[in-house]
Design a protein around this motif. Sequence first.
Motif, PDB file in Angstrom:
ATOM      1  N   GLN A 257       0.829  -1.208   0.000  1.00  0.00           N
ATOM      2  CA  GLN A 257       0.000   0.000   0.000  1.00  0.00           C
ATOM      3  C   GLN A 257       0.862   1.257   0.000  1.00  0.00           C
ATOM      4  O   GLN A 257       0.547   2.244  -0.671  1.00  0.00           O
ATOM      5  N   LEU A 261       0.882   4.186  -3.060  1.00  0.00           N
ATOM      6  CA  LEU A 261       0.624   5.607  -2.835  1.00  0.00           C
ATOM      7  C   LEU A 261       1.835   6.487  -3.124  1.00  0.00           C
ATOM      8  O   LEU A 261       1.685   7.637  -3.527  1.00  0.00           O
ATOM      9  N   ARG A 298      -5.718   1.871  -5.283  1.00  0.00           N
ATOM     10  CA  ARG A 298      -4.844   3.002  -5.618  1.00  0.00           C
ATOM     11  C   ARG A 298      -5.644   4.174  -6.178  1.00  0.00           C
ATOM     12  O   ARG A 298      -5.417   5.332  -5.826  1.00  0.00           O
ATOM     13  N   HIS A 301      -7.567   6.377  -3.496  1.00  0.00           N
ATOM     14  CA  HIS A 301      -6.833   6.976  -2.387  1.00  0.00           C
ATOM     15  C   HIS A 301      -5.962   8.133  -2.856  1.00  0.00           C
ATOM     16  O   HIS A 301      -5.345   8.059  -3.919  1.00  0.00           O
ATOM     17  N   THR A 303      -2.603  10.386  -2.903  1.00  0.00           N
ATOM     18  CA  THR A 303      -1.211   9.960  -2.862  1.00  0.00           C
ATOM     19  C   THR A 303      -0.485  10.657  -1.728  1.00  0.00           C
ATOM     20  O   THR A 303       0.390  11.494  -1.916  1.00  0.00           O
ATOM     21  N   GLU A 305       1.325   9.651   2.113  1.00  0.00           N
ATOM     22  CA  GLU A 305       1.784   8.531   2.935  1.00  0.00           C
ATOM     23  C   GLU A 305       0.919   8.358   4.165  1.00  0.00           C
ATOM     24  O   GLU A 305       0.648   7.251   4.595  1.00  0.00           O
ATOM     25  N   PHE A 308      -2.164   5.818   3.949  1.00  0.00           N
ATOM     26  CA  PHE A 308      -2.143   4.413   3.595  1.00  0.00           C
ATOM     27  C   PHE A 308      -2.687   3.601   4.758  1.00  0.00           C
ATOM     28  O   PHE A 308      -2.599   3.987   5.909  1.00  0.00           O
TER      29      PHE A 308
END
Length: 311
Positions: A257, A261, A298, A301, A303, A305, A308
């Motif tokens: 994951q 991201l 993906r 969501h 991008t 961190e 995730f």
Amino acid sequence: MNSQTTDRLGETTTGFMAAAEKRVAHRQMRCLTGVSVEVAHLHGPGRHLEDLGSNRPRLTAILEQIGGRAEMLLTPFCPTQSMPPSAGGAVRHLTFVPAGVPLWQFTRQCHYIRRLVVDFDLPELAVHFGEAFEFTSRLTPRVMFHDNRLLALVELLADACIHTHPDDRLYGDSLALAISYNLFGLRGQEEKRGGLTPARLRRVTVLMEQSLPRAIPLKDLADMIGLSEGYFARAFKASTGMSPHRWYLAAKIREAQKALLQTSDALVQVALANGFADQSHFTRAFRTITGYSPGAWRRSHPTQESDFAAA
């Protein structure tokens, strides 16, 4: 004992899932020995996603709910479909997360929820309990688990927080320390239930994390702490809620994951980099843990961190 009570009445919160829906919350807060406590009475139907993360170890208890369902999640993106609606507040559960671990409460069509949240001050508790207690115990997430002893104690603590008479302060402190004892004390109780001691669990999980994406053979893990393979597998599941194989799978998906991201790598590259045989194997495993395919996850969501999911 340092004790205080704060009420926030008539507070209105907006559901993340539907901005037009409102929820009214009545919250009572107390500071007791080694803990801070919040009792929340949440009113209003609809879909709500509430961030319950904390910079301290946190125990959350759903003590009562009317209608709908209330779930505790380590990621806001994957509510399960497995928990049935409650019948007249019959569903009660506990969730524990270490400091800094994301936690979300997702509710659907709940007309009323009574919730207790306890944050633990480990340095202060260490002063009271001394060296006979291991505060590294239970420092792994446990989501929507059931423990009749803890449920009884938190129910009593929730009731005690309603009262502000000076004579009730010692009672509240006693309950707070009893809850801390049950959650963080030496794991004689855990040994009787067949779980690993905190020190053993930490040794094993640190090594497992360092080995990713490779999985250390079960025999090697068991030998490291002097147990048979069968006993180790049962004890590991009793302590973490999952088998060693499932733990590895969830950890590999969690790393995947991050890559999904943080990079633009193709799915097959992410699969191979995280120890999966091919993209098809990766997709099946990803769907097992998250309920989504890697590509769909993906796309849905941002991008960043911080977003995730910890599977």
